[in-house]
Design an enzyme around this catalytic site. Sequence first.
Site, PDB file in Angstrom:
ATOM      1  N   SER A  10       0.853  -1.186   0.000  1.00 30.35           N
ATOM      2  CA  SER A  10       0.000   0.000   0.000  1.00 30.35           C
ATOM      3  C   SER A  10       0.889   1.236   0.000  1.00 30.35           C
ATOM      4  O   SER A  10       1.923   1.253   0.662  1.00 30.35           O
ATOM      5  CB  SER A  10      -0.892   0.043   1.250  1.00 30.35           C
ATOM      6  OG  SER A  10      -1.635   1.259   1.259  1.00 30.35           O
ATOM      7  N   ARG A  11       0.438   2.253  -0.742  1.00 30.68           N
ATOM      8  CA  ARG A  11       1.165   3.530  -0.735  1.00 30.68           C
ATOM      9  C   ARG A  11       0.442   4.572   0.117  1.00 30.68           C
ATOM     10  O   ARG A  11       0.749   5.753   0.088  1.00 30.68           O
ATOM     11  CB  ARG A  11       1.341   4.044  -2.171  1.00 30.68           C
ATOM     12  CG  ARG A  11       2.173   3.108  -3.014  1.00 30.68           C
ATOM     13  CD  ARG A  11       2.941   3.790  -4.112  1.00 30.68           C
ATOM     14  NE  ARG A  11       3.777   2.807  -4.810  1.00 30.68           N
ATOM     15  CZ  ARG A  11       4.950   2.356  -4.347  1.00 30.68           C
ATOM     16  NH1 ARG A  11       5.422   2.821  -3.206  1.00 30.68           N
ATOM     17  NH2 ARG A  11       5.646   1.428  -4.990  1.00 30.68           N
ATOM     18  N   ALA A  13       0.060   5.800   3.560  1.00 30.77           N
ATOM     19  CA  ALA A  13       0.800   5.637   4.812  1.00 30.77           C
ATOM     20  C   ALA A  13      -0.116   5.349   5.996  1.00 30.77           C
ATOM     21  O   ALA A  13       0.193   4.522   6.849  1.00 30.77           O
ATOM     22  CB  ALA A  13       1.620   6.900   5.083  1.00 30.77           C
ATOM     23  N   LYS A  15      -3.163   4.020   5.883  1.00 26.57           N
ATOM     24  CA  LYS A  15      -3.744   2.680   5.745  1.00 26.57           C
ATOM     25  C   LYS A  15      -2.678   1.637   6.100  1.00 26.57           C
ATOM     26  O   LYS A  15      -2.956   0.661   6.795  1.00 26.57           O
ATOM     27  CB  LYS A  15      -4.261   2.453   4.326  1.00 26.57           C
ATOM     28  CG  LYS A  15      -4.832   1.067   4.134  1.00 26.57           C
ATOM     29  CD  LYS A  15      -4.801   0.633   2.706  1.00 26.57           C
ATOM     30  CE  LYS A  15      -5.876   1.231   1.869  1.00 26.57           C
ATOM     31  NZ  LYS A  15      -5.960   0.585   0.533  1.00 26.57           N
ATOM     32  N   ASP A  75      -7.909  -3.186  -0.867  1.00 23.14           N
ATOM     33  CA  ASP A  75      -8.595  -2.142  -1.617  1.00 23.14           C
ATOM     34  C   ASP A  75      -9.888  -1.866  -0.860  1.00 23.14           C
ATOM     35  O   ASP A  75     -10.552  -2.811  -0.394  1.00 23.14           O
ATOM     36  CB  ASP A  75      -8.887  -2.540  -3.062  1.00 23.14           C
ATOM     37  CG  ASP A  75      -9.251  -1.300  -3.891  1.00 23.14           C
ATOM     38  OD1 ASP A  75      -8.374  -0.410  -4.023  1.00 23.14           O
ATOM     39  OD2 ASP A  75     -10.379  -1.201  -4.356  1.00 23.14           O
ATOM     40  N   SER A  76     -10.170  -0.617  -0.652  1.00 23.79           N
ATOM     41  CA  SER A  76     -11.276  -0.304   0.264  1.00 23.79           C
ATOM     42  C   SER A  76     -11.939   1.004  -0.134  1.00 23.79           C
ATOM     43  O   SER A  76     -11.444   1.758  -0.978  1.00 23.79           O
ATOM     44  CB  SER A  76     -10.718  -0.199   1.680  1.00 23.79           C
ATOM     45  OG  SER A  76      -9.476   0.499   1.677  1.00 23.79           O
ATOM     46  N   PHE A 158      -8.229   8.361   8.765  1.00 22.38           N
ATOM     47  CA  PHE A 158      -7.946   9.036   7.485  1.00 22.38           C
ATOM     48  C   PHE A 158      -9.189   8.984   6.602  1.00 22.38           C
ATOM     49  O   PHE A 158     -10.248   8.510   7.043  1.00 22.38           O
ATOM     50  CB  PHE A 158      -6.746   8.368   6.785  1.00 22.38           C
ATOM     51  CG  PHE A 158      -6.986   6.942   6.348  1.00 22.38           C
ATOM     52  CD1 PHE A 158      -6.904   5.878   7.252  1.00 22.38           C
ATOM     53  CD2 PHE A 158      -7.286   6.642   5.020  1.00 22.38           C
ATOM     54  CE1 PHE A 158      -7.129   4.560   6.843  1.00 22.38           C
ATOM     55  CE2 PHE A 158      -7.501   5.327   4.603  1.00 22.38           C
ATOM     56  CZ  PHE A 158      -7.421   4.288   5.515  1.00 22.38           C
ATOM     57  N   GLY A 159      -9.082   9.490   5.407  1.00 22.72           N
ATOM     58  CA  GLY A 159     -10.149   9.369   4.397  1.00 22.72           C
ATOM     59  C   GLY A 159     -11.483   9.898   4.898  1.00 22.72           C
ATOM     60  O   GLY A 159     -11.605  11.027   5.371  1.00 22.72           O
ATOM     61  N   ASP A 161     -13.176   8.871   7.483  1.00 21.57           N
ATOM     62  CA  ASP A 161     -13.425   8.652   8.917  1.00 21.57           C
ATOM     63  C   ASP A 161     -14.151   9.804   9.594  1.00 21.57           C
ATOM     64  O   ASP A 161     -15.068   9.584  10.402  1.00 21.57           O
ATOM     65  CB  ASP A 161     -12.106   8.370   9.659  1.00 21.57           C
ATOM     66  CG  ASP A 161     -11.635   6.930   9.464  1.00 21.57           C
ATOM     67  OD1 ASP A 161     -10.426   6.683   9.590  1.00 21.57           O
ATOM     68  OD2 ASP A 161     -12.478   6.058   9.156  1.00 21.57           O
TER      69      ASP A 161
HETATM   70  O1  LIG Z   1      -4.272   1.681  -2.981  1.00 22.15           O
HETATM   71  P1  LIG Z   1      -3.411   1.960  -1.779  1.00 22.15           P
HETATM   72  O2  LIG Z   1      -1.962   2.231  -2.147  1.00 22.15           O
HETATM   73  O3  LIG Z   1      -3.545   0.920  -0.713  1.00 22.15           O
HETATM   74  O4  LIG Z   1      -3.900   3.344  -1.119  1.00 22.15           O
HETATM   75  P2  LIG Z   1      -5.264   4.131  -1.471  1.00 22.15           P
HETATM   76  O5  LIG Z   1      -5.444   5.263  -0.524  1.00 22.15           O
HETATM   77  O6  LIG Z   1      -5.271   4.411  -2.941  1.00 22.15           O
HETATM   78  O7  LIG Z   1      -6.367   3.058  -1.087  1.00 22.15           O
HETATM   79  P3  LIG Z   1      -7.589   2.562  -1.953  1.00 22.15           P
HETATM   80  O8  LIG Z   1      -7.255   2.568  -3.395  1.00 22.15           O
HETATM   81  O9  LIG Z   1      -7.978   1.274  -1.271  1.00 22.15           O
HETATM   82  O10 LIG Z   1      -8.690   3.685  -1.660  1.00 22.15           O
HETATM   83  C1  LIG Z   1      -9.158   3.724  -0.384  1.00 22.15           C
HETATM   84  C2  LIG Z   1      -9.880   5.032  -0.187  1.00 22.15           C
HETATM   85  O11 LIG Z   1     -11.124   4.725   0.479  1.00 22.15           O
HETATM   86  C3  LIG Z   1     -11.213   5.471   1.664  1.00 22.15           C
HETATM   87  N1  LIG Z   1     -11.010   4.592   2.818  1.00 22.15           N
HETATM   88  C4  LIG Z   1     -10.599   3.309   2.794  1.00 22.15           C
HETATM   89  N2  LIG Z   1     -10.503   2.811   4.053  1.00 22.15           N
HETATM   90  C5  LIG Z   1     -10.852   3.832   4.887  1.00 22.15           C
HETATM   91  C6  LIG Z   1     -10.925   3.962   6.291  1.00 22.15           C
HETATM   92  O12 LIG Z   1     -10.577   2.977   7.088  1.00 22.15           O
HETATM   93  N3  LIG Z   1     -11.314   5.137   6.800  1.00 22.15           N
HETATM   94  C7  LIG Z   1     -11.623   6.175   5.974  1.00 22.15           C
HETATM   95  N4  LIG Z   1     -11.573   6.143   4.636  1.00 22.15           N
HETATM   96  C8  LIG Z   1     -11.187   4.971   4.095  1.00 22.15           C
HETATM   97  C9  LIG Z   1     -10.103   6.518   1.601  1.00 22.15           C
HETATM   98  O13 LIG Z   1     -10.602   7.655   0.920  1.00 22.15           O
HETATM   99  C10 LIG Z   1      -9.040   5.894   0.730  1.00 22.15           C
HETATM  100  O14 LIG Z   1      -8.280   6.817   0.007  1.00 22.15           O
HETATM  101 MG   LIG Z   2      -5.411   2.919  -4.281  1.00 28.13          MG
END
Ligand SMILES: O=P(O)(O)OP(=O)(O)OP(=O)(O)OC[C@H]1O[C@@H](n2cnc3c(O)ncnc32)[C@H](O)[C@@H]1O
Ligand SMILES: [Mg+2]
Length: 204
Positions: A10-11, A13, A15, A75-76, A158-159, A161
């Site tokens: 994962s990129r 940080a 997560k 992926d989330s 993050f994101g 949350d």
């Molecule tokens: O693909 P990687 O490198 O793992 O990093 P990313 O940030 O791109 O990760 P994703 O493609 O899985 O996108 C996940 C997005 O969904 C949201 N997200 C995922 N998990 C979350 C969490 O636990 N809490 C809040 N937002 C979350 C958040 O906006 C992330 O940027």
């Molecule tokens: Mg991603």
Amino acid sequence: MPDTKLLVASRNAKKLRELRRVLDAAGVVGIELVGLDEVPPFPEAPETGATFEDNALAKARDGAAATGLPCVADDSGIEIDALNAMPGVLSARWSGTHGQDEANTALVLAQLSDTPDERRGAAFVSACALVIPGGTETVVRGEWRGAVARESHGENGFGYDPIFVPEGDGRSAAQLSPEEKDAASHRGRALRTLIPALEELAGT
Ligand SMILES: O=P(O)(O)OP(=O)(O)OP(=O)(O)OC[C@H]1O[C@@H](n2cnc3c(O)ncnc32)[C@H](O)[C@@H]1O
Ligand SMILES: [Mg+2]
């Protein structure tokens, strides 16, 4: 017997910190977690899969193929009922630019500005994939049900949350302690179902 190295691909940080925390808490002995910054850079497929599972598997396959290490990836995203389960796999770039958490949450709040409380349901989803070179591929999913608040609260996580209020809690996910979030979150749930595969990998 030396520990088995497991690449965590994962990129993001924040997560990555959660992935490491949950895997450490799982107490799987014999596994050494390796980050992407510890291996030579490699080309990563764009995350254009239709599902979280497709994207998680693509990330884990890329990591395993490039390094020869077993690789886990997540992926989330957030699926919002009133947006027909969007942003979904587009969560990271919902506002148009990748990783702009504040722009993403502001857009969602604006899109739900006239949505009544009873229709603000949402769920976080995490698909985690474990790919072992020359071996098995395992993909699991964890979900965390809640609702979208009307404004941001909290500094943790993050994101999305700050605008996600888990079912049964009055606080946003960003107001939970890291341990509270890990115990309930989609990512914690997904990774804990991977533990038997991780223990088999470690040979324990
Ligand atoms: O693909 P990687 O490198 O793992 O990093 P990313 O940030 O791109 O990760 P994703 O493609 O899985 O996108 C996940 C997005 O969904 C949201 N997200 C995922 N998990 C979350 C969490 O636990 N809490 C809040 N937002 C979350 C958040 O906006 C992330 O940027
Ligand atoms: Mg991603």
